[in-house]
Design a protein around this motif. Structure first.
Motif, PDB file in Angstrom:
ATOM      1  N   GLY A   1       0.797  -1.218   0.000  1.00 16.74           N
ATOM      2  CA  GLY A   1       0.000   0.000   0.000  1.00 16.74           C
ATOM      3  C   GLY A   1       0.832   1.271   0.000  1.00 16.74           C
ATOM      4  O   GLY A   1       0.291   2.367  -0.042  1.00 16.74           O
ATOM      5  N   GLU A   2       2.164   1.140   0.033  1.00 17.31           N
ATOM      6  CA  GLU A   2       3.037   2.320   0.047  1.00 17.31           C
ATOM      7  C   GLU A   2       2.924   3.072  -1.276  1.00 17.31           C
ATOM      8  O   GLU A   2       2.901   2.479  -2.353  1.00 17.31           O
ATOM      9  CB  GLU A   2       4.485   1.894   0.269  1.00 17.31           C
ATOM     10  N   VAL A   3       2.845   4.406  -1.185  1.00 17.05           N
ATOM     11  CA  VAL A   3       2.848   5.238  -2.388  1.00 17.05           C
ATOM     12  C   VAL A   3       4.285   5.264  -2.905  1.00 17.05           C
ATOM     13  O   VAL A   3       5.207   5.635  -2.177  1.00 17.05           O
ATOM     14  CB  VAL A   3       2.336   6.661  -2.098  1.00 17.05           C
ATOM     15  N   LEU A   4       4.471   4.881  -4.147  1.00 16.92           N
ATOM     16  CA  LEU A   4       5.808   4.770  -4.718  1.00 16.92           C
ATOM     17  C   LEU A   4       6.243   6.014  -5.478  1.00 16.92           C
ATOM     18  O   LEU A   4       7.393   6.431  -5.382  1.00 16.92           O
ATOM     19  CB  LEU A   4       5.889   3.554  -5.642  1.00 16.92           C
ATOM     20  N   MET A   5       5.336   6.583  -6.252  1.00 21.22           N
ATOM     21  CA  MET A   5       5.729   7.710  -7.095  1.00 21.22           C
ATOM     22  C   MET A   5       4.502   8.381  -7.683  1.00 21.22           C
ATOM     23  O   MET A   5       3.398   7.843  -7.628  1.00 21.22           O
ATOM     24  CB  MET A   5       6.661   7.247  -8.216  1.00 21.22           C
ATOM     25  N   LEU A   6       4.736   9.550  -8.245  1.00 17.91           N
ATOM     26  CA  LEU A   6       3.731  10.262  -9.022  1.00 17.91           C
ATOM     27  C   LEU A   6       4.345  10.520 -10.388  1.00 17.91           C
ATOM     28  O   LEU A   6       5.499  10.943 -10.482  1.00 17.91           O
ATOM     29  CB  LEU A   6       3.362  11.596  -8.367  1.00 17.91           C
TER      30      LEU A   6
ATOM     31  N   CYS B   1       9.629   7.309  -4.086  1.00 17.57           N
ATOM     32  CA  CYS B   1      10.097   8.668  -4.369  1.00 17.57           C
ATOM     33  C   CYS B   1       9.811   9.600  -3.193  1.00 17.57           C
ATOM     34  O   CYS B   1      10.419  10.653  -3.073  1.00 17.57           O
ATOM     35  CB  CYS B   1       9.424   9.207  -5.629  1.00 17.57           C
ATOM     36  N   PHE B   2       8.911   9.202  -2.337  1.00 18.55           N
ATOM     37  CA  PHE B   2       8.535  10.013  -1.181  1.00 18.55           C
ATOM     38  C   PHE B   2       9.332   9.566   0.045  1.00 18.55           C
ATOM     39  O   PHE B   2       8.786   9.031   1.006  1.00 18.55           O
ATOM     40  CB  PHE B   2       7.024   9.920  -0.934  1.00 18.55           C
TER      41      PHE B   2
END
Length: 124
Positions: free
Chosen positions: A21-26, A97-98
């Protein structure tokens, strides 16, 4: 359903790890990148700096296999759930990226760890 015209032909895309569920990138997609992603099952984005399509992992080998694609209620943002291959989505070698968090004193702290050395993957 996806309104590519609203923002000049591009829509923002949030890539999220399908397992953690981790946000990886935009990143951004145009209609062609979206079609390529759906056809191949591998995340393909539009690079604003290079003005061309790029498949995630084309130079690093760290591809994103797409599990699910969602569009928001306005039709102008995508969320893709991916399986990140190679352990890292960020070109800096971090999983996400975050990886910079604002601290109480107004500075920035690196969170997480590097999975690879970008110099070894991309050269100098």
């Amino acid at each position: 359903m996806i309104d590519f015209d609203k923002c000049g032909g591009l829509v923002p895309v949030i890539a999220q790890d399908a397992v953690s569920g981790e946000v990886l990138m935009l990143a951004y997609m145009n209609a062609e990148a979206f079609r390529h992603t759906v056809e191949t099952g591998k995340a393909t984005y539009f690079s604003r700096s290079r003005n061309r399509l790029w498949m995630k992992g084309e130079s690093s080998g760290h591809e994103q296999e797409v599990e699910e694609i969602f569009v928001d209620c306005d039709g102008d943002t995508l969320l893709i759930k991916v399986r990140q291959r190679g352990g890292a989505a960020c070109h800096t070698g971090h999983v996400s990226c975050f990886h910079q968090r604002l601290t109480e004193d107004g500075g920035w702290a690196t969170v997480g760890h590097r999975v690879f050395d970008p110099k070894e993957v991309y050269g100098s």
